[in-house]
Design a protein around this motif. Sequence first.
Motif, PDB file in Angstrom:
ATOM      1  N   LEU A  98       0.853  -1.176   0.000  1.00 14.19           N
ATOM      2  CA  LEU A  98       0.000   0.000   0.000  1.00 14.19           C
ATOM      3  C   LEU A  98       0.899   1.239   0.000  1.00 14.19           C
ATOM      4  O   LEU A  98       1.712   1.418   0.911  1.00 14.19           O
ATOM      5  N   LEU A  99       0.793   2.078  -1.024  1.00 17.21           N
ATOM      6  CA  LEU A  99       1.691   3.230  -1.128  1.00 17.21           C
ATOM      7  C   LEU A  99       1.562   4.159   0.073  1.00 17.21           C
ATOM      8  O   LEU A  99       2.534   4.806   0.472  1.00 17.21           O
ATOM      9  N   GLU A 100       0.390   4.226   0.665  1.00 13.19           N
ATOM     10  CA  GLU A 100       0.182   5.059   1.843  1.00 13.19           C
ATOM     11  C   GLU A 100       1.032   4.587   3.021  1.00 13.19           C
ATOM     12  O   GLU A 100       1.379   5.373   3.904  1.00 13.19           O
ATOM     13  N   ASP A 101       1.407   3.294   3.023  1.00 14.95           N
ATOM     14  CA  ASP A 101       2.183   2.725   4.131  1.00 14.95           C
ATOM     15  C   ASP A 101       3.690   2.853   3.930  1.00 14.95           C
ATOM     16  O   ASP A 101       4.461   2.445   4.804  1.00 14.95           O
ATOM     17  N   ILE A 102       4.135   3.368   2.793  1.00 14.80           N
ATOM     18  CA  ILE A 102       5.570   3.535   2.551  1.00 14.80           C
ATOM     19  C   ILE A 102       6.071   4.786   3.272  1.00 14.80           C
ATOM     20  O   ILE A 102       5.509   5.867   3.119  1.00 14.80           O
ATOM     21  N   ASP A 103       7.121   4.628   4.047  1.00 14.55           N
ATOM     22  CA  ASP A 103       7.741   5.767   4.721  1.00 14.55           C
ATOM     23  C   ASP A 103       8.723   6.473   3.788  1.00 14.55           C
ATOM     24  O   ASP A 103       8.715   7.693   3.671  1.00 14.55           O
ATOM     25  N   ARG A 104       9.554   5.679   3.107  1.00 11.03           N
ATOM     26  CA  ARG A 104      10.522   6.243   2.164  1.00 11.03           C
ATOM     27  C   ARG A 104      11.082   5.120   1.297  1.00 11.03           C
ATOM     28  O   ARG A 104      10.971   3.934   1.641  1.00 11.03           O
ATOM     29  N   ASN A 126      15.905   0.086  -1.289  1.00  5.57           N
ATOM     30  CA  ASN A 126      15.308  -0.373  -0.033  1.00  5.57           C
ATOM     31  C   ASN A 126      14.019   0.398   0.206  1.00  5.57           C
ATOM     32  O   ASN A 126      14.034   1.617   0.373  1.00  5.57           O
ATOM     33  N   ILE A 127      12.897  -0.323   0.187  1.00  2.85           N
ATOM     34  CA  ILE A 127      11.583   0.275   0.418  1.00  2.85           C
ATOM     35  C   ILE A 127      11.245   0.088   1.895  1.00  2.85           C
ATOM     36  O   ILE A 127      11.100  -1.042   2.366  1.00  2.85           O
ATOM     37  N   THR A 128      11.155   1.181   2.626  1.00  9.85           N
ATOM     38  CA  THR A 128      10.893   1.126   4.064  1.00  9.85           C
ATOM     39  C   THR A 128       9.444   1.504   4.332  1.00  9.85           C
ATOM     40  O   THR A 128       8.992   2.585   3.943  1.00  9.85           O
ATOM     41  N   THR A 129       8.714   0.607   4.987  1.00 10.24           N
ATOM     42  CA  THR A 129       7.312   0.874   5.299  1.00 10.24           C
ATOM     43  C   THR A 129       7.175   1.399   6.726  1.00 10.24           C
ATOM     44  O   THR A 129       8.076   1.258   7.552  1.00 10.24           O
ATOM     45  N   LYS A 130       6.040   1.980   7.012  1.00  9.82           N
ATOM     46  CA  LYS A 130       5.796   2.590   8.314  1.00  9.82           C
ATOM     47  C   LYS A 130       5.538   1.531   9.381  1.00  9.82           C
ATOM     48  O   LYS A 130       4.984   0.469   9.102  1.00  9.82           O
ATOM     49  N   ASN A 131       5.929   1.847  10.602  1.00  6.72           N
ATOM     50  CA  ASN A 131       5.570   1.028  11.748  1.00  6.72           C
ATOM     51  C   ASN A 131       4.051   1.083  11.935  1.00  6.72           C
ATOM     52  O   ASN A 131       3.408   2.086  11.631  1.00  6.72           O
ATOM     53  N   SER A 132       3.475  -0.003  12.440  1.00  5.93           N
ATOM     54  CA  SER A 132       2.019  -0.063  12.587  1.00  5.93           C
ATOM     55  C   SER A 132       1.468   1.025  13.504  1.00  5.93           C
ATOM     56  O   SER A 132       0.312   1.439  13.360  1.00  5.93           O
ATOM     57  N   LYS A 133       2.284   1.512  14.439  1.00  5.17           N
ATOM     58  CA  LYS A 133       1.784   2.560  15.332  1.00  5.17           C
ATOM     59  C   LYS A 133       1.612   3.891  14.604  1.00  5.17           C
ATOM     60  O   LYS A 133       0.955   4.798  15.116  1.00  5.17           O
TER      61      LYS A 133
END
Length: 219
Positions: A98-104, A126-133
């Motif tokens: 989900l692109l909304e969940d990508i941090d950087r 390296n695709i870094t996603t957001k922490n669930s919090k």
Amino acid sequence: MNIDITIVSKQSEPWFEAPASVYIITNEQIKRSGVKSIPEALRLAPNLSVAQVNSSQWAISARGFNNVLANKLLVMIDGRSVYTPLYDGVFWDVNDVLLEDIDRIEVISGPGGNLWGANAVNGIINITTKNSKETKGLFVEAGAGNERRGLGSLRYGDQLNNNIYYRLYGKAFDNGSTVLTNGSDANDAWAMSQGGFRLDWDQNENNLFNLQSDYYNGV
């Protein structure tokens, strides 16, 4: 930008202190660009060669030698390699989040085999996603267009206790056929649905654990 990266030395460090040429695609850039897939988002990096082959296939590489079977670019999601052992390359159509969940997205164009292994010959992503919090609450997205005839995404995140968070998501899209140079239909339309979950346990500042699983089905 005050952003910490891990792609250069496998540990968190400010991007402007990293001893490498790194390009960072932020979540804000992805939102403003209007892209709807990871390969489209990678076009924002000037040090990558990104070409769409047909409705579902992409050729992505760095420093030339670009084709669908390119296997000299290491691609990771949250530090884990997503290459296929079939040919050491990446199936871009099924490696989606989900692109909304990508941090950087961190991109290096240059060799990194001494640190990351054999696949990192021409570059590293390296695709870094957001922490669930960071994704608590409900997120809903829907749209339609000429090429992507329909799309929808749904995600919900919450907190289980003081330091355990989770999120569930589902997404689907229907891509129309591409058009050949002579104006005819390429007959390569395809559709895919995908879902999954992520669980994050932030035990303390130095010990962070996550468990995630994804399922996809495409035709």
